[in-house]
Write a protein that holds these residues in place. Structure first.
Motif, PDB file in Angstrom:
ATOM      1  N   ALA A  35     -10.800  12.267  -9.894  1.00 43.08           N
ATOM      2  CA  ALA A  35     -10.364  13.090  -8.755  1.00 43.08           C
ATOM      3  C   ALA A  35     -10.738  12.407  -7.440  1.00 43.08           C
ATOM      4  N   LYS A  36     -11.928  11.792  -7.417  1.00 38.00           N
ATOM      5  CA  LYS A  36     -12.357  11.118  -6.194  1.00 38.00           C
ATOM      6  C   LYS A  36     -11.448   9.930  -5.864  1.00 38.00           C
ATOM      7  N   LEU A  37     -10.985   9.262  -6.922  1.00 34.22           N
ATOM      8  CA  LEU A  37     -10.078   8.130  -6.694  1.00 34.22           C
ATOM      9  C   LEU A  37      -8.784   8.574  -6.021  1.00 34.22           C
ATOM     10  N   VAL A  38      -8.257   9.719  -6.489  1.00 33.32           N
ATOM     11  CA  VAL A  38      -7.022  10.240  -5.886  1.00 33.32           C
ATOM     12  C   VAL A  38      -7.273  10.552  -4.420  1.00 33.32           C
ATOM     13  N   THR A  39      -8.433  11.149  -4.145  1.00 33.84           N
ATOM     14  CA  THR A  39      -8.778  11.479  -2.769  1.00 33.84           C
ATOM     15  C   THR A  39      -8.808  10.224  -1.906  1.00 33.84           C
ATOM     16  N   GLU A  40      -9.427   9.166  -2.426  1.00 35.27           N
ATOM     17  CA  GLU A  40      -9.511   7.924  -1.658  1.00 35.27           C
ATOM     18  C   GLU A  40      -8.128   7.381  -1.315  1.00 35.27           C
ATOM     19  N   LEU A  41      -7.183   7.604  -2.264  1.00 39.45           N
ATOM     20  CA  LEU A  41      -5.823   7.089  -2.043  1.00 39.45           C
ATOM     21  C   LEU A  41      -5.164   7.684  -0.802  1.00 39.45           C
ATOM     22  N   VAL A  42      -5.424   8.971  -0.566  1.00 37.31           N
ATOM     23  CA  VAL A  42      -4.700   9.632   0.535  1.00 37.31           C
ATOM     24  C   VAL A  42      -5.529   9.815   1.805  1.00 37.31           C
ATOM     25  N   LYS A  43      -6.847   9.607   1.678  1.00 38.81           N
ATOM     26  CA  LYS A  43      -7.757   9.915   2.789  1.00 38.81           C
ATOM     27  C   LYS A  43      -7.377   9.193   4.085  1.00 38.81           C
ATOM     28  N   SER A  44      -7.016   7.933   3.961  1.00 41.86           N
ATOM     29  CA  SER A  44      -6.765   7.165   5.191  1.00 41.86           C
ATOM     30  C   SER A  44      -5.471   7.589   5.884  1.00 41.86           C
ATOM     31  N   SER A  45      -4.704   8.497   5.252  1.00 33.90           N
ATOM     32  CA  SER A  45      -3.467   8.920   5.925  1.00 33.90           C
ATOM     33  C   SER A  45      -3.636  10.279   6.624  1.00 33.90           C
ATOM     34  N   LEU A  46      -4.850  10.849   6.595  1.00 33.17           N
ATOM     35  CA  LEU A  46      -5.038  12.183   7.206  1.00 33.17           C
ATOM     36  C   LEU A  46      -5.076  12.124   8.732  1.00 33.17           C
ATOM     37  N   GLY A  47      -4.376  13.045   9.338  1.00 38.55           N
ATOM     38  CA  GLY A  47      -4.449  13.205  10.798  1.00 38.55           C
ATOM     39  C   GLY A  47      -3.474  12.313  11.545  1.00 38.55           C
ATOM     40  N   PRO A  48      -3.394  12.549  12.866  1.00 37.37           N
ATOM     41  CA  PRO A  48      -2.379  11.844  13.657  1.00 37.37           C
ATOM     42  C   PRO A  48      -2.596  10.338  13.717  1.00 37.37           C
ATOM     43  N   ARG A  49      -3.833   9.884  13.492  1.00 35.73           N
ATOM     44  CA  ARG A  49      -4.034   8.443  13.535  1.00 35.73           C
ATOM     45  C   ARG A  49      -4.139   7.873  12.128  1.00 35.73           C
ATOM     46  N   GLY A  50      -3.792   8.697  11.129  1.00 34.98           N
ATOM     47  CA  GLY A  50      -3.814   8.219   9.744  1.00 34.98           C
ATOM     48  C   GLY A  50      -2.724   7.173   9.548  1.00 34.98           C
ATOM     49  N   LEU A  51      -2.939   6.309   8.574  1.00 38.05           N
ATOM     50  CA  LEU A  51      -1.958   5.237   8.364  1.00 38.05           C
ATOM     51  C   LEU A  51      -0.931   5.652   7.322  1.00 38.05           C
ATOM     52  N   ASP A  52       0.198   4.951   7.332  1.00 38.41           N
ATOM     53  CA  ASP A  52       1.251   5.248   6.358  1.00 38.41           C
ATOM     54  C   ASP A  52       1.041   4.437   5.084  1.00 38.41           C
ATOM     55  N   LYS A  53       1.673   4.862   4.032  1.00 41.89           N
ATOM     56  CA  LYS A  53       1.617   4.115   2.778  1.00 41.89           C
ATOM     57  C   LYS A  53       3.008   3.572   2.487  1.00 41.89           C
ATOM     58  N   MET A  54       3.027   2.368   1.943  1.00 40.56           N
ATOM     59  CA  MET A  54       4.316   1.824   1.498  1.00 40.56           C
ATOM     60  C   MET A  54       4.288   1.866  -0.027  1.00 40.56           C
ATOM     61  N   LEU A  55       5.195   2.628  -0.594  1.00 39.45           N
ATOM     62  CA  LEU A  55       5.227   2.756  -2.046  1.00 39.45           C
ATOM     63  C   LEU A  55       6.399   1.949  -2.573  1.00 39.45           C
ATOM     64  N   VAL A  56       6.131   1.077  -3.532  1.00 39.61           N
ATOM     65  CA  VAL A  56       7.182   0.215  -4.066  1.00 39.61           C
ATOM     66  C   VAL A  56       7.337   0.536  -5.545  1.00 39.61           C
ATOM     67  N   ASP A  57       8.535   0.910  -5.962  1.00 37.19           N
ATOM     68  CA  ASP A  57       8.691   1.235  -7.382  1.00 37.19           C
ATOM     69  C   ASP A  57       9.128  -0.003  -8.177  1.00 37.19           C
ATOM     70  N   SER A  58       9.326   0.180  -9.490  1.00 36.84           N
ATOM     71  CA  SER A  58       9.579  -0.977 -10.350  1.00 36.84           C
ATOM     72  C   SER A  58      10.883  -1.687  -9.985  1.00 36.84           C
ATOM     73  N   LEU A  59      11.803  -0.958  -9.323  1.00 41.08           N
ATOM     74  CA  LEU A  59      13.078  -1.593  -8.947  1.00 41.08           C
ATOM     75  C   LEU A  59      12.987  -2.219  -7.561  1.00 41.08           C
TER      76      LEU A  59
END
Ligand code: ADP
Length: 532
Positions: A35-59
């Protein structure tokens, strides 16, 4: 232990084989770690200065997003406890539309804090009891803290929509977009007694890449991404009488294959003429009852198109079923399957039906409808990826405005209510004995993760900032929070950062529920088989 590994479809949270039969503390520790790992994944995107994530799928398809629910939806999570965290974001997304990242960050922190207590031999049931009591108290504190607003107070609604856009890619355009969102909702809101209701089904979203986000507009009516079927038809009809047909306008072919033997060319001619005559009769019927616009869910035969054009009827074919339903609601028309059954009272009406160019396409706009409780949001943006993110963000904003119209109470954002509730909870915890008190205090510490993370993501010193924030709140300035844009603490109400109480409540409920559920597990057993 759970870990993040590179899988064929991007990062995958994996569970090692041996972890599938774990008992007691091992099981708990493993679940908490996931559960903590999942939290770490999204934590840096919280709030107006949070960063975006680029998700790349298998295609190789790329999604760029800042939305917690979207990030977690796209990654392949296999660990059962990690899946439960993903579920939180889905529930919050479905219920209130915003607050997804906050709930995962808060839920994960609740578990991290519980881990400290488990290490000190506090039993998980005691932690659960403490957490549940703390959650109830937090809801009470929020409710006392919140400010009532008028559900149709446009200015407040715009502030709420703007706040929800602050942390998104569209924050630069939030001035324009928040007005569009509020305008759209206010056109479809309904009132029953003293209460207001919003059915978001009445807002149709169409996306077209090209132009800029600023070109996004609201059309009071329905927009169909289809062009008029025949070039000889009118492209604009005032005072439209609209027939809605969900079957094809053509001569039905028989189900069985059959053979017709023709011995002389005139018979062939007669055969075709008969078909023509039948199509003409159908079109004449439409014309006779005053139809000047035909919207068809299926195809329209070439010959029928010709007769429709001759009669000055504007027609569109292959319209989606969901659009037919919206059209029926908006124009007051009934969707029929057989032209023979059509009568004047089945027709819908609109002031204007016209074809307009949208980039390189031609679309049909149905405006000034009989029941104006149907609007279309035409989302524009430089590329498909941009408009997809605009669509997600607009969806969140529509949801928060709906939330606040249906429960018209707000709190300030920027971590103000979380920090305020945390200090109150810490005092309140003294009413409890020993270990439960510890759990309540841990709950309060976990709440502070919201202002802490917003500050951290804005590049502020989290410890100093929190100390200043607490000090100001202790002086009675309860709306003090993190002004992430100007990297200082500020009165969040005065800088118009406001959120619906419904979102804050949902974060508390969903995160507490998931954390307690995970804490209750003391056995992870691999069972053979699965659903289906
Ligand atoms: P979520 O998915 O939880 O909504 P976001 O990344 O959208 O996560 O961040 C929401 C948080 O950002 C809320 O706590 C909100 O109050 C806060 N926030 C929004 N605008 C501002 C601002 N200008 N300054 C500080 N915090 C803000």
């Amino acid at each position: 232990m759970a870990s993040i590994q590179q899988g064929p479809n991007g990062p995958v949270l994996v569970l090692k084989e041996s972890a599938l039969q774990q008992k007691g503390k091992d099981a708990q520790q493993n679940n908490i770690a996931a559960a903590k790992l999942v939290t770490e994944l999204v934590k840096s995107s919280l709030g107006p200065r949070g960063l975006d994530k680029m998700l790349v799928d298998s295609l190789g398809d790329v999604t760029i997003t800042n939305d917690g629910a979207t990030i977690l939806k796209e990654i392949d999570v296999q660990h059962p406890a990690a899946k439960m965290m993903v579920e939180i974001s889905k529930t919050v997304d479905n219920e209130v539309g915003d607050g997804t990242t906050s709930s995962v960050v808060f839920g994960g922190t609740l578990l991290a804090k519980a881990e400290d207590l488990l290490k000190k031999d506090v039993h998980s049931s005691t932690i659960i009891d403490g957490y549940q009591a703390a959650a109830e108290k937090t809801l009470e504190i929020y409710s006392e803290l919140s400010k009532k607003i008028k559900p149709d107070d446009k200015e407040s609604l715009i502030k709420i929509a703007t706040t929800s856009m602050q942390s998104k890619l569209i924050s630069e355009d939030s001035d324009t977009l928040s007005k569009i969102v509020v305008d759209a909702i206010l056109s479809i809101v309904t009132k029953k007694g003293e209460d207001y209701f919003v059915d978001l089904e009445n807002i149709k979203v169409e996306k077209k890449s090209g132009g800029s986000i600023q070109d996004t507009q609201i059309v009071k009516g329905i927009v169909l991404d289809k062009e008029i079927v025949h070039s000889g038809m009118p492209t604009k009809i005032d005072k439209a009488n609209i027939a809605l047909l969900n079957s094809a306008l053509e001569i039905e072919k028989t189900e069985m294959s059959s053979e017709i033997r023709i011995s002389d060319p005139t018979q062939m001619q007669m055969f075709l003429e008969e078909e023509n005559r039948m199509l003409k009769t159908m079109v004449d019927k439409l014309h006779d009852i005053g139809v000047n616009v035909l919207i068809c869910q299926k195809g329209i035969d070439d010959i029928a198109q010709h007769y429709l054009a001759k009669n000055g009827i504007l027609a569109v074919r292959r319209v989606k079923e969901s659009d037919m339903i919206k059209l029926s609601k908006a124009t007051g028309g009934r969707v029929i399957s057989n032209i023979d059954d059509l009568s004047e009272k089945d027709l819908g009406s609109a002031n204007l039906v016209h074809q307009k160019k949208v980039e390189s396409d031609k679309w049909v706009f149905i405006e000034g409808c009989k029941h104006p409780q149907s609007v279309t949001m035409l989302i524009r943006g430089g590329s498909q990826r941009v408009i997809d993110e605009v669509d997600r963000s607009i969806h969140d904003s529509l949801m928060v405005v709906k939330d606040v119209i249906e429960k018209p109470e707000i709190v300030a954002g920027g971590g103000a209510p979380e920090s305020f509730a945390a200090s109150q909870l810490k005092d309140w915890a003294d009413n409890f004995d020993g270990r439960e008190q510890l759990a309540i205090k841990k709950y309060a510490e976990a709440l502070e993760v919201i202002p802490l993370t917003i500050a951290e993501n804005a590049g502020m010193d989290p410890i100093d900032t929190m100390a200043n924030l607490r000090a100001k709140q202790n002086q009675g300035r309860k709306w003090t929070g993190i002004d992430a844009k100007n990297t200082k603490i500020a009165d969040m109400l005065s800088i118009d950062v406001v959120e619906p109480i419904a979102v804050k409540e949902q974060i508390i409920k969903s995160a507490t529920e998931a954390a307690c559920m995970i804490l209750r597990i003391d056995d992870v057993i691999a069972v053979s088989g699965g659903p289906g």
